[in-house]
Design a protein around this motif. Structure first.
Motif, PDB file in Angstrom:
ATOM      1  N   PRO A 236       0.789  -1.241   0.000  1.00 14.44           N
ATOM      2  CA  PRO A 236       0.000   0.000   0.000  1.00 14.44           C
ATOM      3  C   PRO A 236       0.814   1.280   0.000  1.00 14.44           C
ATOM      4  O   PRO A 236       0.478   2.233  -0.706  1.00 14.44           O
ATOM      5  CB  PRO A 236      -0.846  -0.131   1.272  1.00 14.44           C
ATOM      6  CG  PRO A 236      -1.010  -1.601   1.456  1.00 14.44           C
ATOM      7  CD  PRO A 236       0.295  -2.187   1.023  1.00 14.44           C
ATOM      8  N   HIS A 237       1.898   1.334   0.780  1.00 12.58           N
ATOM      9  CA  HIS A 237       2.652   2.585   0.846  1.00 12.58           C
ATOM     10  C   HIS A 237       3.319   2.904  -0.488  1.00 12.58           C
ATOM     11  O   HIS A 237       3.469   4.063  -0.862  1.00 12.58           O
ATOM     12  CB  HIS A 237       3.691   2.527   1.974  1.00 12.58           C
ATOM     13  CG  HIS A 237       4.913   1.724   1.654  1.00 12.58           C
ATOM     14  ND1 HIS A 237       4.917   0.340   1.648  1.00 12.58           N
ATOM     15  CD2 HIS A 237       6.179   2.099   1.326  1.00 12.58           C
ATOM     16  CE1 HIS A 237       6.112  -0.089   1.337  1.00 12.58           C
ATOM     17  NE2 HIS A 237       6.904   0.940   1.135  1.00 12.58           N
ATOM     18  N   LYS A 238       3.687   1.855  -1.237  1.00 13.61           N
ATOM     19  CA  LYS A 238       4.291   2.081  -2.555  1.00 13.61           C
ATOM     20  C   LYS A 238       3.257   2.671  -3.520  1.00 13.61           C
ATOM     21  O   LYS A 238       3.559   3.583  -4.293  1.00 13.61           O
ATOM     22  CB  LYS A 238       4.847   0.769  -3.106  1.00 13.61           C
ATOM     23  CG  LYS A 238       5.942   0.146  -2.244  1.00 13.61           C
ATOM     24  CD  LYS A 238       6.334  -1.222  -2.767  1.00 13.61           C
ATOM     25  CE  LYS A 238       7.351  -1.885  -1.837  1.00 13.61           C
ATOM     26  NZ  LYS A 238       7.692  -3.250  -2.270  1.00 13.61           N
ATOM     27  N   THR A 239       2.029   2.142  -3.438  1.00 10.49           N
ATOM     28  CA  THR A 239       0.959   2.661  -4.293  1.00 10.49           C
ATOM     29  C   THR A 239       0.629   4.100  -3.940  1.00 10.49           C
ATOM     30  O   THR A 239       0.401   4.944  -4.817  1.00 10.49           O
ATOM     31  CB  THR A 239      -0.297   1.781  -4.153  1.00 10.49           C
ATOM     32  OG1 THR A 239       0.042   0.409  -4.398  1.00 10.49           O
ATOM     33  CG2 THR A 239      -1.379   2.211  -5.121  1.00 10.49           C
ATOM     34  N   ILE A 240       0.601   4.398  -2.645  1.00 10.12           N
ATOM     35  CA  ILE A 240       0.322   5.768  -2.195  1.00 10.12           C
ATOM     36  C   ILE A 240       1.359   6.728  -2.762  1.00 10.12           C
ATOM     37  O   ILE A 240       1.019   7.809  -3.259  1.00 10.12           O
ATOM     38  CB  ILE A 240       0.309   5.836  -0.655  1.00 10.12           C
ATOM     39  CG1 ILE A 240      -0.947   5.163  -0.103  1.00 10.12           C
ATOM     40  CG2 ILE A 240       0.374   7.295  -0.174  1.00 10.12           C
ATOM     41  CD1 ILE A 240      -0.983   5.069   1.405  1.00 10.12           C
ATOM     42  N   LEU A 241       2.631   6.352  -2.697  1.00 13.08           N
ATOM     43  CA  LEU A 241       3.691   7.243  -3.158  1.00 13.08           C
ATOM     44  C   LEU A 241       3.579   7.524  -4.656  1.00 13.08           C
ATOM     45  O   LEU A 241       3.848   8.639  -5.109  1.00 13.08           O
ATOM     46  CB  LEU A 241       5.058   6.641  -2.829  1.00 13.08           C
ATOM     47  CG  LEU A 241       5.376   6.522  -1.329  1.00 13.08           C
ATOM     48  CD1 LEU A 241       6.740   5.865  -1.120  1.00 13.08           C
ATOM     49  CD2 LEU A 241       5.351   7.882  -0.655  1.00 13.08           C
ATOM     50  N   VAL A 242       3.147   6.530  -5.421  1.00 15.30           N
ATOM     51  CA  VAL A 242       2.949   6.743  -6.860  1.00 15.30           C
ATOM     52  C   VAL A 242       1.821   7.740  -7.092  1.00 15.30           C
ATOM     53  O   VAL A 242       1.938   8.669  -7.915  1.00 15.30           O
ATOM     54  CB  VAL A 242       2.635   5.404  -7.561  1.00 15.30           C
ATOM     55  CG1 VAL A 242       2.208   5.643  -9.011  1.00 15.30           C
ATOM     56  CG2 VAL A 242       3.853   4.482  -7.527  1.00 15.30           C
ATOM     57  N   LYS A 243       0.729   7.586  -6.370  1.00 18.46           N
ATOM     58  CA  LYS A 243      -0.421   8.476  -6.549  1.00 18.46           C
ATOM     59  C   LYS A 243      -0.110   9.883  -6.051  1.00 18.46           C
ATOM     60  O   LYS A 243      -0.546  10.875  -6.654  1.00 18.46           O
ATOM     61  CB  LYS A 243      -1.638   7.892  -5.834  1.00 18.46           C
ATOM     62  CG  LYS A 243      -2.115   6.579  -6.434  1.00 18.46           C
ATOM     63  CD  LYS A 243      -3.328   6.017  -5.725  1.00 18.46           C
ATOM     64  CE  LYS A 243      -3.703   4.678  -6.331  1.00 18.46           C
ATOM     65  NZ  LYS A 243      -4.059   4.773  -7.769  1.00 18.46           N
ATOM     66  N   ILE A 244       0.638   9.981  -4.960  1.00 18.96           N
ATOM     67  CA  ILE A 244       1.024  11.298  -4.452  1.00 18.96           C
ATOM     68  C   ILE A 244       1.889  12.031  -5.467  1.00 18.96           C
ATOM     69  O   ILE A 244       1.763  13.248  -5.662  1.00 18.96           O
ATOM     70  CB  ILE A 244       1.774  11.157  -3.107  1.00 18.96           C
ATOM     71  CG1 ILE A 244       0.806  10.762  -1.986  1.00 18.96           C
ATOM     72  CG2 ILE A 244       2.498  12.449  -2.750  1.00 18.96           C
ATOM     73  CD1 ILE A 244      -0.206  11.829  -1.617  1.00 18.96           C
ATOM     74  N   GLU A 245       2.750  11.302  -6.152  1.00 23.12           N
ATOM     75  CA  GLU A 245       3.594  11.946  -7.161  1.00 23.12           C
ATOM     76  C   GLU A 245       2.745  12.476  -8.320  1.00 23.12           C
ATOM     77  O   GLU A 245       3.074  13.516  -8.903  1.00 23.12           O
ATOM     78  CB  GLU A 245       4.647  10.964  -7.671  1.00 23.12           C
ATOM     79  CG  GLU A 245       5.671  11.588  -8.626  1.00 23.12           C
ATOM     80  CD  GLU A 245       6.364  12.819  -8.060  1.00 23.12           C
ATOM     81  OE1 GLU A 245       6.650  13.754  -8.838  1.00 23.12           O
ATOM     82  OE2 GLU A 245       6.617  12.856  -6.830  1.00 23.12           O
ATOM     83  N   GLU A 246       1.661  11.795  -8.644  1.00 18.64           N
ATOM     84  CA  GLU A 246       0.752  12.305  -9.675  1.00 18.64           C
ATOM     85  C   GLU A 246       0.155  13.645  -9.246  1.00 18.64           C
ATOM     86  O   GLU A 246       0.001  14.564 -10.062  1.00 18.64           O
ATOM     87  CB  GLU A 246      -0.367  11.300  -9.936  1.00 18.64           C
ATOM     88  CG  GLU A 246       0.074  10.019 -10.627  1.00 18.64           C
ATOM     89  CD  GLU A 246      -1.104   9.111 -10.931  1.00 18.64           C
ATOM     90  OE1 GLU A 246      -2.052   9.575 -11.595  1.00 18.64           O
ATOM     91  OE2 GLU A 246      -1.093   7.940 -10.493  1.00 18.64           O
ATOM     92  N   VAL A 247      -0.183  13.756  -7.969  1.00 19.11           N
ATOM     93  CA  VAL A 247      -0.706  15.024  -7.459  1.00 19.11           C
ATOM     94  C   VAL A 247       0.375  16.096  -7.512  1.00 19.11           C
ATOM     95  O   VAL A 247       0.118  17.243  -7.908  1.00 19.11           O
ATOM     96  CB  VAL A 247      -1.233  14.865  -6.016  1.00 19.11           C
ATOM     97  CG1 VAL A 247      -1.739  16.210  -5.477  1.00 19.11           C
ATOM     98  CG2 VAL A 247      -2.351  13.830  -5.952  1.00 19.11           C
ATOM     99  N   ARG A 248       1.594  15.735  -7.133  1.00 18.79           N
ATOM    100  CA  ARG A 248       2.695  16.710  -7.135  1.00 18.79           C
ATOM    101  C   ARG A 248       2.943  17.275  -8.531  1.00 18.79           C
ATOM    102  O   ARG A 248       3.261  18.457  -8.668  1.00 18.79           O
ATOM    103  CB  ARG A 248       3.975  16.049  -6.618  1.00 18.79           C
ATOM    104  CG  ARG A 248       4.033  15.837  -5.115  1.00 18.79           C
ATOM    105  CD  ARG A 248       5.475  15.639  -4.683  1.00 18.79           C
ATOM    106  NE  ARG A 248       5.567  15.197  -3.303  1.00 18.79           N
ATOM    107  CZ  ARG A 248       5.771  13.933  -2.928  1.00 18.79           C
ATOM    108  NH1 ARG A 248       5.892  12.985  -3.847  1.00 18.79           N
ATOM    109  NH2 ARG A 248       5.861  13.616  -1.648  1.00 18.79           N
ATOM    110  N   VAL A 249       2.819  16.463  -9.548  1.00 17.43           N
ATOM    111  CA  VAL A 249       3.011  16.943 -10.921  1.00 17.43           C
ATOM    112  C   VAL A 249       2.029  18.071 -11.220  1.00 17.43           C
ATOM    113  O   VAL A 249       2.390  19.107 -11.793  1.00 17.43           O
ATOM    114  CB  VAL A 249       2.842  15.788 -11.924  1.00 17.43           C
ATOM    115  CG1 VAL A 249       2.780  16.319 -13.359  1.00 17.43           C
ATOM    116  CG2 VAL A 249       3.998  14.795 -11.787  1.00 17.43           C
ATOM    117  N   ILE A 250       0.770  17.890 -10.828  1.00 18.74           N
ATOM    118  CA  ILE A 250      -0.239  18.933 -11.038  1.00 18.74           C
ATOM    119  C   ILE A 250       0.115  20.187 -10.259  1.00 18.74           C
ATOM    120  O   ILE A 250       0.031  21.311 -10.783  1.00 18.74           O
ATOM    121  CB  ILE A 250      -1.630  18.409 -10.626  1.00 18.74           C
ATOM    122  CG1 ILE A 250      -2.044  17.251 -11.538  1.00 18.74           C
ATOM    123  CG2 ILE A 250      -2.664  19.533 -10.665  1.00 18.74           C
ATOM    124  CD1 ILE A 250      -3.319  16.549 -11.113  1.00 18.74           C
TER     125      ILE A 250
END
Length: 497
Positions: A236-250
């Motif tokens: 789960p924490h790996k998946t969270i970090l991927v999704k958080i990076e998508e937010v950071r790009v925006i």
């Protein structure tokens, strides 16, 4: 045995248990901590501590059960992590108000260390936290938070929400629809403009926020926080970090756009304010570096949208489940406001029952069970010694359900906030936004949004379950994510004549 039940019910859990025992062989002979007068608590087992006593999805309820035996302050072991828990209004208030500075820091929570690395507003400590929080409060105030201008913006946003609800023509729709309007109000402050509900960026952000919040409530994410050395094994924490990076790009794209007209331009958003501050004080990179700016915006995108949006979902669900309460609210609104006058925030003083219902919704749902604190210095508290850096859980659920403060703590009962004459009564134990120096910085905005959206919704619509479903069938058992969300359900909204 809740923890063991969880592990043994899943093949991954069995492998995880084996990994824990293997790791324990290396930890068994480690030097013990210096003895101190810690609060009492259940005896920890090797390697797992007291996790066998906890329901990982409802840790707050498990901790309240333990407090019945050990009192309002006790020690608990989350695996190898030793923490102190404070339960009940008196203990939580004494720590967070009377000893605010001593309990002001945050402990290093592994998932948030990976996400924020000690930056931002919510999970930073010391001078970085103080400077960032102070700047954020000032910027939000300048942008209209807590002012009459924000009332106008909220009412404008409601018109879009009402149009969306009308489009269903009385047919069922998902509770999640109510996320859109409160989220857009927060985004207005962060980005400088509202989004159309079909805007791809808006839809993407809503999806990512939802997915991250669900993952943050996962039992395996909790296990990662308890045993971060097993990060290679857990997902789960790996998946969270991927999704958080998508937010950071925006967020970075908005920062680039803001830099094109800052400095010298007109500040219309929190991002603009941060960019201007950075350009004016280039030497202050410790506090206004890109890393801290992104982390601060990210905090508000996530926590600043989830809380009010989820509270509004609960409000509609509870009105559909308790039609007699909904009817009394409507009767008061009709008498005081009439059918067409738009509400003002000041109207809450003339709407005691409506105000009581809104407060009771926020009390009853216990939206955010706790966010850990830690001691900033060596601290003496109620006869116990808590060394600097001791993680402390002020359990807000235990305050909002404190039997000494509420007549029927486990029931939805608006009378908790009314006197014998029907007047609204403030209750000191009403702490859904926490208390002290870490109190939610968006409290004033959240209260304004909740009141105005709730009143407008009940002025315009009657909410009830879908055809074939009784009020008693509506499920008000919380779904544990980062917050306590309502179970995925649908309601109907019939326009009032």
């Amino acid at each position: 045995m809740l923890f063991f039940t969880f592990l043994l019910a899943d093949p991954i859990g069995i492998a995880l248990l084996g990994a824990l025992l293997f790791w324990g062989l290396f930890c068994f002979t480690r030097p013990k901590e210096p003895a101190g007068k810690w609060p009492p608590g259940p005896t920890p087992l090797p390697f797992i501590g007291n996790l066998h006593l906890l329901d990982l999805r409802r840790q707050d309820k498990s901790l309240m059960k333990i407090s019945e035996e050990y009192g309002p302050i006790f020690t608990i072991h989350f695996g190898l992590q030793k923490m102190v828990v404070l339960t009940g209004y008196e203990a939580v208030r004494e720590a967070l108000v009377n000893s605010a500075e001593e309990f002001a820091d945050r402990p290093p929570i592994p998932i948030f260390q990976h996400i924020q690395e000690g930056q931002g507003i919510f999970f930073s400590s010391g001078e970085l936290w103080k400077t960032t929080r102070k700047f954020t409060m000032s910027s939000m105030h300048n942008l209209g938070m807590g002012k009459k201008l924000m009332v106008k913006k909220i009412l404008e946003e409601f018109s879009f929400l009402a149009g969306l609800i009308d489009s269903f023509k009385g047919k069922p729709f998902k509770l999640k629809l109510f996320n859109m309007a409160p989220t857009n109000v927060t985004f207005l402050l962060l980005f400088g403009d509202r989004f159309d509900y079909q805007d791809p960026t808006f839809v993407t952000l809503l999806r990512l926020i939802d997915e991250v919040m669900v993952l943050l409530g996962s039992p395996f994410l909790h296990l990662f926080n308890f045993y971060p050395f097993l990060g290679w094994f857990l997902k789960p924490h790996k998946t969270i970090l991927v999704k958080i990076e998508e937010v950071r790009v925006i967020l970075r794209n908005y920062m680039v756009a803001s830099r094109q007209h800052i400095p010298g331009g007109y500040v219309t958003s929190y991002i603009d304010a941060l960019m201007q501050k950075q350009s004016e004080e280039p030497k202050a990179e410790t506090y206004f570096s890109d890393a801290n700016i992104v982390a601060s915006i990210l905090d508000l995108v996530m926590a600043g949208t989830e809380t009010t949006s989820t509270s509004l979902q609960w409000a509609v669900l509870l009105m559909a489940k308790y039609p007699e309460v909904q009817a009394k609210v409507k009767d008061e609104l009709d008498r005081v406001l009439g059918a067409s006058r738009l509400p003002e925030y000041e109207d809450r003083k003339a709407l005691p029952y409506t105000n009581a219902v809104i407060h009771e919704i926020q009390r009853f749902i216990a939206l955010l069970p706790h966010v850990p604190h830690s001691t900033s210095v060596d601290t003496h508290f109620r006869g116990y010694f808590l060394p600097k850096g001791t993680p402390v859980i002020p359990l807000l659920t235990s305050v909002l359900l404190d039997k000494t403060q509420w007549e029927t703590p486990n029931e939805f009962n608006p009378r908790h906030f009314l006197d014998a004459d029907g007047n609204f009564v403030k209750k000191p134990a009403f702490l859904p936004f926490s208390i002290g120096c870490r109190v939610c910085l968006g409290e004033s905005l959240a209260k304004m949004e909740m009141f105005l959206f709730f009143v407008n919704l009940l002025q315009r619509f009657t909410f009830h379950p879908p055809r074939g479903i009784k009020e008693s069938d509506l499920d008000i058992t919380p779904e544990a994510t980062f917050t306590m969300r309502p179970q995925p359900q649908s309601v109907c909204a019939v326009p009032r004549s």
